[in-house]
Write a protein that holds these residues in place. Structure first.
Motif, short mmCIF file in Angstrom:
data_model
loop_
_atom_site.label_atom_id
_atom_site.label_comp_id
_atom_site.label_asym_id
_atom_site.label_seq_id
_atom_site.Cartn_x
_atom_site.Cartn_y
_atom_site.Cartn_z
N LEU A 79 0.87 -1.18 0.00
CA LEU A 79 0.00 0.00 0.00
C LEU A 79 0.90 1.23 0.00
CD1 LEU A 79 -2.84 1.28 0.26
CD2 LEU A 79 -2.58 1.09 2.73
N VAL A 80 0.73 2.09 -1.00
CA VAL A 80 1.53 3.31 -1.10
C VAL A 80 0.59 4.49 -1.25
CG1 VAL A 80 3.34 4.56 -2.36
CG2 VAL A 80 3.42 2.04 -2.21
N TYR A 81 0.76 5.45 -0.37
CA TYR A 81 0.03 6.71 -0.45
C TYR A 81 0.94 7.76 -1.10
CZ TYR A 81 -3.53 4.94 2.73
OH TYR A 81 -4.55 4.21 3.31
N HIS A 82 0.35 8.76 -1.72
CA HIS A 82 1.09 9.89 -2.27
C HIS A 82 0.34 11.15 -1.84
CE1 HIS A 82 2.06 12.54 -5.97
NE2 HIS A 82 3.01 12.69 -5.07
N TRP A 83 1.06 12.07 -1.20
CA TRP A 83 0.46 13.34 -0.80
C TRP A 83 1.34 14.48 -1.32
CZ3 TRP A 83 3.84 16.32 1.80
CH2 TRP A 83 4.84 15.69 2.52
N TRP A 84 0.78 15.70 -1.35
CA TRP A 84 1.53 16.84 -1.86
C TRP A 84 1.04 18.11 -1.21
CZ3 TRP A 84 -1.62 13.61 -4.61
CH2 TRP A 84 -2.87 14.12 -4.95
N GLY A 96 5.16 13.51 -0.74
CA GLY A 96 5.66 12.34 -0.04
C GLY A 96 4.95 11.07 -0.44
N TRP A 97 5.63 9.97 -0.19
CA TRP A 97 5.12 8.63 -0.48
C TRP A 97 5.31 7.73 0.74
CZ3 TRP A 97 7.74 11.69 -3.80
CH2 TRP A 97 7.13 11.96 -5.03
N PRO A 98 4.35 7.70 1.66
CA PRO A 98 4.44 6.71 2.74
C PRO A 98 4.00 5.35 2.19
CG PRO A 98 2.71 8.36 3.18
CD PRO A 98 3.29 8.66 1.84
N ALA A 99 4.89 4.38 2.26
CA ALA A 99 4.63 3.07 1.68
C ALA A 99 4.70 1.98 2.75
CB ALA A 99 5.66 2.78 0.59
N TYR A 100 3.82 1.02 2.62
CA TYR A 100 3.78 -0.11 3.54
C TYR A 100 3.93 -1.39 2.75
CZ TYR A 100 1.77 3.44 6.56
OH TYR A 100 1.56 4.59 7.28
N ARG A 101 4.91 -2.20 3.14
CA ARG A 101 5.10 -3.53 2.57
C ARG A 101 4.91 -4.50 3.74
NH1 ARG A 101 5.15 -1.22 -2.16
NH2 ARG A 101 6.99 -0.06 -2.73
N LEU A 102 3.92 -5.34 3.63
CA LEU A 102 3.56 -6.24 4.73
C LEU A 102 4.02 -7.65 4.43
CD1 LEU A 102 -0.08 -4.99 5.39
CD2 LEU A 102 2.07 -4.07 6.26
N VAL A 112 5.75 -5.16 9.36
CA VAL A 112 5.42 -3.98 8.57
C VAL A 112 6.71 -3.25 8.23
CG1 VAL A 112 4.15 -1.79 8.51
CG2 VAL A 112 3.19 -3.76 9.75
N HIS A 113 7.03 -3.20 6.95
CA HIS A 113 8.17 -2.43 6.45
C HIS A 113 7.58 -1.11 5.95
CE1 HIS A 113 10.74 -6.00 6.55
NE2 HIS A 113 9.72 -6.65 6.01
#
Length: 158
Positions: A79-84, A96-102, A112-113
Motif C-alpha cells: 500500500l503506497v500513499y502519495h500526498w503533496w 511524499g510517499w508513505p509506503a507499507y510492505r507487509l 510492517v516495512h
C-alpha cells in the motif's frame, strides 16, 4: 530538489489481512492515530467507493490541509500513499510517499516495512533537514499507533 528517505520496521500482533485493511481504511486513521504526538488531526476520504489506486483523501494536519491519493494498492502486501503540498500559485513545495510492505511473520503477526520518501522543492529544500526530523517522528508515531490499535484493551475504569 531535496530528498528524505528512510525505512522503519515494526512487528504487529495481527494477521496480515487485518493490518492491510486497517492501513487502507483512510477514515479509520481517525480512530487509532494518537491525538498527541502526531501532526495528523483528521483524515477524510474525498472520493467514493472502497479504497483502490486513485482513491483520494484530505489530511487535516497541524501544517494545514494536505491532499493525496492511493498510488499503489496490492492487498494484502503493498500500500503506497502519495500526498503533496503546493503554493497558492500551484507550484509543488513538498510531496511524499508513505509506503507499507507487509510480510506474514507467522503466529498471526505481521512484519510492517514502512518506507517513507519526501521530496522538497524550491526554497523548501532549505528545510529538508528539519522536515526529516518531523517525518521520522510522524512515521514512527504511525507505526506505534498501528501496533497499539491491535492490542487488547482492558475494561473501562470509572
Amino acid at each position: 530538489m531535496g530528498v528524505i528517505e528512510f525505512e522503519l520496521t515494526r512487528t504487529v500482533a495481527a494477521r496480515i489481512d487485518a493490518v492491510f485493511a486497517r492501513l487502507a481504511d483512510i477514515e479509520g486513521y481517525n480512530e487509532w492515530m494518537p491525538g498527541k504526538g502526531s501532526m495528523l488531526r483528521r483524515t477524510t476520504q474525498t472520493s467514493p467507493g472502497a479504497p483502490a489506486v486513485g482513491t483520494t483523501f484530505l489530511d487535516d494536519t497541524s501544517f494545514g490541509p494536505t491532499p493525496g491519493e492511493i498510488a499503489e494498492f496490492q492487498p494484502p502486501h503493498t500500500l503506497v500513499y502519495h500526498w503533496w503540498d503546493k503554493t497558492k500559485a500551484g507550484k509543488l513545495k513538498l510531496e511524499g510517499w508513505p509506503a507499507y510492505r507487509l510480510e506474514d511473520a507467522g503466529d498471526e503477526t505481521t512484519l510492517v516495512h514502512h518506507h517513507a520518501e519526501v521530496r522538497t522543492y524550491g526554497m523548501y529544500r532549505l528545510a529538508t533537514p528539519f522536515l526529516r526530523r518531523i517525518a521520522m517522528k510522524e512515521r514512527s508515531a504511525t507505526l506505534v499507533a498501528l501496533a497499539a490499535s491491535f492490542e487488547p484493551r482492558g475494561p473501562a475504569v470509572g
